[in-house]
Motif scaffolding. Structure first.
Motif, PDB file in Angstrom:
ATOM      1  N   GLU A 255       0.883  -1.170   0.000  1.00 23.84           N
ATOM      2  CA  GLU A 255       0.000   0.000   0.000  1.00 23.84           C
ATOM      3  C   GLU A 255       0.918   1.217   0.000  1.00 23.84           C
ATOM      4  O   GLU A 255       1.637   1.457   0.972  1.00 23.84           O
TER       5      GLU A 255
ATOM      6  N   SER B 234      -7.699  -4.923  -5.073  1.00 20.99           N
ATOM      7  CA  SER B 234      -6.828  -3.802  -5.407  1.00 20.99           C
ATOM      8  C   SER B 234      -7.646  -2.546  -5.608  1.00 20.99           C
ATOM      9  O   SER B 234      -8.749  -2.598  -6.174  1.00 20.99           O
TER      10      SER B 234
ATOM     11  N   LYS C   3      -2.737   6.801  -4.092  1.00 21.59           N
ATOM     12  CA  LYS C   3      -2.409   5.620  -3.291  1.00 21.59           C
ATOM     13  C   LYS C   3      -2.902   4.361  -3.988  1.00 21.59           C
ATOM     14  O   LYS C   3      -4.073   4.274  -4.394  1.00 21.59           O
TER      15      LYS C   3
ATOM     16  N   TYR D 226      -3.396   0.254  -3.470  1.00 21.50           N
ATOM     17  CA  TYR D 226      -3.444  -0.872  -2.519  1.00 21.50           C
ATOM     18  C   TYR D 226      -3.566  -2.159  -3.309  1.00 21.50           C
ATOM     19  O   TYR D 226      -4.394  -2.274  -4.228  1.00 21.50           O
TER      20      TYR D 226
END
Length: 272
Positions: free
Chosen positions: A157, A188, A238, A240
């Motif tokens: 992450e 994701s 961001k 993940y």
């Protein structure tokens, strides 16, 4: 000549670093009030002699943004000669980007190395970072356009930060194209936020909440926002990725003024 009676300055410190200026101070150890100094880019050998100064603190000007410098200072003790050189290093920050901004990772990066330069990162989980990609095509890592993109691996992450100059009360749109190599969106996701500095803690203003991405073509992740103050803001993207299966790929990041006519969103089909 060097003299043991003329002691080298200690505690060299750099403060108030901007893109073009910095302040350097030190502790004088021989009662001297005169010094020589040199400022060179990191890795460049200093000359035998430097410029003279009676200032402590020393104000440096005409520096270049995003550059690492070495500062050398030595005492001038008059009849006792000069001391050895003391040195300290520092790096000037990048100039904030202007609008419109676009990043396709096409220049300035090294394949399979962390995306850096004037973009910064912060890892929240996992040991990986956003890496530049020029040759890898497996696991949906083919660039969307051009020859380069960026990816992050499973179990990570990570934030990617972009500093831009924005004007208060203007609407901007931040976008990134992303995909993964799994079919489940819960594996994701991509988040876009902004704040006052390049840190996860500063990403207090959400532009696009965590949005799941899946296998197949790149998906456009995009949102509009309106800052309330003018100046430098940091846009954060961001990614993940859980441990199933492998990679997130991103390409073609853009930040621009929002168009007056917005495209429809949330298209849905029913009653087929």
């Amino acid at each position: 000549d060097l003299s043991p009676d003329c002691l080298m300055p200690t505690d060299l410190a750099v403060a108030d670093v901007t893109t073009t200026t910095a302040s350097v101070s030190w502790t004088a150890n021989s009662g001297e009030s005169a010094w020589e100094y040199q400022v060179v880019e990191s890795g460049v050998a200093p000359d035998a002699t430097g410029d003279t100064t009676s200032d402590n603190t020393l104000e440096l000007t005409l520096l270049t943004a995003n550059t690492t410098y070495d500062v050398y200072v030595r005492a001038n003790c008059g009849t006792d000669g000069t001391s050895e050189w003391a040195s300290v290093s520092f790096t000037t920050p990048c100039v904030s980007y202007s609008i419109p901004y676009f990043e396709g990772f096409e220049s300035g990066y090294t394949h399979a190395s962390s995306v850096g330069g004037c973009l910064s990162q912060e890892s929240i989980a996992g040991l990986g970072t956003w890496a530049a990609n020029n040759t890898l095509t497996t696991y949906n890592r083919t660039p969307r356009t051009g020859d380069w993109n960026a990816y992050v691996g499973y179990g990570n992450e990570d934030w990617l930060f972009i500093s831009v100059d924005l004007t208060a009360d203007m609407s901007y749109t931040a976008s990134v194209h992303a995909r993964q190599d799994g079919s489940t969106a819960s594996n994701s996701d991509i988040t876009i936020s902004y704040g006052a500095s390049a840190s996860a803690a500063a990403m207090t203003n959400t532009i696009v909440p965590a949005t799941g991405i899946v296998n197949g073509d790149y998906q456009l992740i995009s949102g509009a926002f309106t800052p309330t103050t003018s100046g430098t803001h940091v846009i954060g993207i961001k990614g993940y990725m859980n441990t199933s299966p492998w990679y997130i790929s991103i390409d073609d990041i853009s930040i621009d003024l929002s168009p007056d006519c917005l495209m429809p969103t949330d298209l849905a089909v029913a009653d087929v």
